[in-house]
Design a protein around this motif. Structure first.
Motif, PDB file in Angstrom:
ATOM      1  N   MET A   1      24.576  42.671  33.576  1.00 45.33           N
ATOM      2  CA  MET A   1      25.054  41.348  33.890  1.00 45.33           C
ATOM      3  C   MET A   1      26.339  41.105  33.764  1.00 45.33           C
ATOM      4  N   ILE A   2      27.056  40.531  34.548  1.00 39.33           N
ATOM      5  CA  ILE A   2      28.395  40.116  34.463  1.00 39.33           C
ATOM      6  C   ILE A   2      28.751  38.756  33.861  1.00 39.33           C
ATOM      7  N   LYS A   3      29.259  38.804  32.398  1.00 42.10           N
ATOM      8  CA  LYS A   3      29.489  37.460  31.885  1.00 42.10           C
ATOM      9  C   LYS A   3      30.801  36.918  32.485  1.00 42.10           C
ATOM     10  N   THR A   4      30.578  35.558  33.098  1.00 43.14           N
ATOM     11  CA  THR A   4      31.717  35.006  33.834  1.00 43.14           C
ATOM     12  C   THR A   4      31.786  33.558  33.332  1.00 43.14           C
ATOM     13  N   ILE A   5      33.540  33.310  33.564  1.00 38.30           N
ATOM     14  CA  ILE A   5      33.902  32.117  32.888  1.00 38.30           C
ATOM     15  C   ILE A   5      34.728  31.511  34.395  1.00 38.30           C
ATOM     16  N   LEU A   6      34.728  30.389  34.747  1.00 38.24           N
ATOM     17  CA  LEU A   6      35.411  29.894  35.718  1.00 38.24           C
ATOM     18  C   LEU A   6      36.350  28.776  35.137  1.00 38.24           C
ATOM     19  N   ILE A   7      37.926  28.720  35.755  1.00 37.98           N
ATOM     20  CA  ILE A   7      38.646  28.020  35.318  1.00 37.98           C
ATOM     21  C   ILE A   7      39.169  27.268  36.500  1.00 37.98           C
ATOM     22  N   ASP A  46      33.605  38.447  24.709  1.00 37.36           N
ATOM     23  CA  ASP A  46      32.229  39.092  25.510  1.00 37.36           C
ATOM     24  C   ASP A  46      32.404  38.949  26.966  1.00 37.36           C
ATOM     25  N   ILE A  47      33.503  38.477  27.652  1.00 41.95           N
ATOM     26  CA  ILE A  47      33.481  38.139  28.853  1.00 41.95           C
ATOM     27  C   ILE A  47      33.925  39.517  29.738  1.00 41.95           C
ATOM     28  N   ASP A  48      33.236  39.389  31.150  1.00 47.43           N
ATOM     29  CA  ASP A  48      33.661  40.392  31.996  1.00 47.43           C
ATOM     30  C   ASP A  48      34.589  40.017  33.286  1.00 47.43           C
ATOM     31  N   LEU A  49      34.388  38.557  33.496  1.00 49.98           N
ATOM     32  CA  LEU A  49      35.054  38.311  34.727  1.00 49.98           C
ATOM     33  C   LEU A  49      35.530  36.684  34.424  1.00 49.98           C
ATOM     34  N   LEU A  76      38.076  43.333  31.105  1.00 49.83           N
ATOM     35  CA  LEU A  76      38.330  41.972  31.548  1.00 49.83           C
ATOM     36  C   LEU A  76      38.820  42.168  33.226  1.00 49.83           C
ATOM     37  N   ASN A  77      38.031  41.486  34.160  1.00 48.98           N
ATOM     38  CA  ASN A  77      38.621  41.339  35.433  1.00 48.98           C
ATOM     39  C   ASN A  77      38.832  39.761  35.771  1.00 48.98           C
ATOM     40  N   PHE A  78      39.535  39.821  36.574  1.00 53.85           N
ATOM     41  CA  PHE A  78      40.114  38.434  37.262  1.00 53.85           C
ATOM     42  C   PHE A  78      39.917  38.270  38.581  1.00 53.85           C
ATOM     43  N   ILE A  79      39.521  37.171  39.193  1.00 54.90           N
ATOM     44  CA  ILE A  79      39.795  36.754  40.428  1.00 54.90           C
ATOM     45  C   ILE A  79      40.477  35.548  40.832  1.00 54.90           C
ATOM     46  N   ALA A  80      41.413  35.432  41.506  1.00 54.13           N
ATOM     47  CA  ALA A  80      42.251  34.273  41.844  1.00 54.13           C
ATOM     48  C   ALA A  80      41.719  33.632  43.023  1.00 54.13           C
ATOM     49  N   THR A  81      41.699  32.186  43.015  1.00 54.63           N
ATOM     50  CA  THR A  81      41.502  31.221  44.030  1.00 54.63           C
ATOM     51  C   THR A  81      42.650  30.465  44.470  1.00 54.63           C
ATOM     52  N   SER A  82      42.792  30.006  45.767  1.00 52.04           N
ATOM     53  CA  SER A  82      43.839  28.849  45.985  1.00 52.04           C
ATOM     54  C   SER A  82      43.494  28.624  47.177  1.00 52.04           C
TER      55      SER A  82
END
Length: 150
Positions: A1-7, A46-49, A76-82
């Motif tokens: 499981m990929i533990k994910t946080i959204l900002i 403990d976050i992956d993304l 830790l990986n990051f995905i940017a949105t815009s």
């Protein structure tokens, strides 16, 4: 499981992306934050993304934090949105070790594909590529390639 946080500070985008994340099988959606200032090392333990919104106004500040968090947490990986897209923005974001840059409004399949790409890169082993070349025939290119591969 990929533990994910959204900002995300836009409530409509936050609801939409959260619902997408809840529909993706290998995602454990932990929580969302309104801005990067709410995020600290304790939240990321403990976050992956981390999926986050970026624009030209907050670009430098956020990219410094991304680099800082990336130093503290290697996996830790990051995905940017815009909503904005221009070549300099994309280059700066990807140069800061962000794995992907997605244009808003997000489409669920594109988000899923981006996450799957990150997931498969974790499993891949780094390979070395050697190129063996000669314009002349019969000089042992195949033999050399086989021996190097072995």
């Amino acid at each position: 499981m990929i533990k994910t946080i959204l900002i995300e500070n836009n409530e409509n985008s936050k609801k939409m992306i959260s619902s997408y994340l809840k529909n993706i099988e290998n995602i454990d959606f932990i929580c969302s934050f309104d801005d990067f200032n709410s995020l600290n090392n304790e939240n990321l333990k403990d976050i992956d993304l981390v999926i986050f919104d970026i624009n030209s106004k907050n670009l430098e500040e956020i990219l410094k934090k991304v680099s800082s968090f990336k130093k503290d947490f290697e996996n830790l990986n990051f995905i940017a949105t815009s909503y904005e897209i221009n070549s300099s923005l994309v280059v700066k974001v990807l140069a800061a070790n962000v794995k992907d840059f997605l244009l808003k409004p997000l489409i669920e399949n594109i988000l899923r594909a981006s996450i799957e790409k990150i997931e498969t890169k974790k499993e891949e082993k780094k390979a070395k590529i050697f190129s063996i070349f000669s314009s002349k025939g019969g000089v042992g290119k195949t033999s050399l390639a086989l021996n190097l591969a072995y």
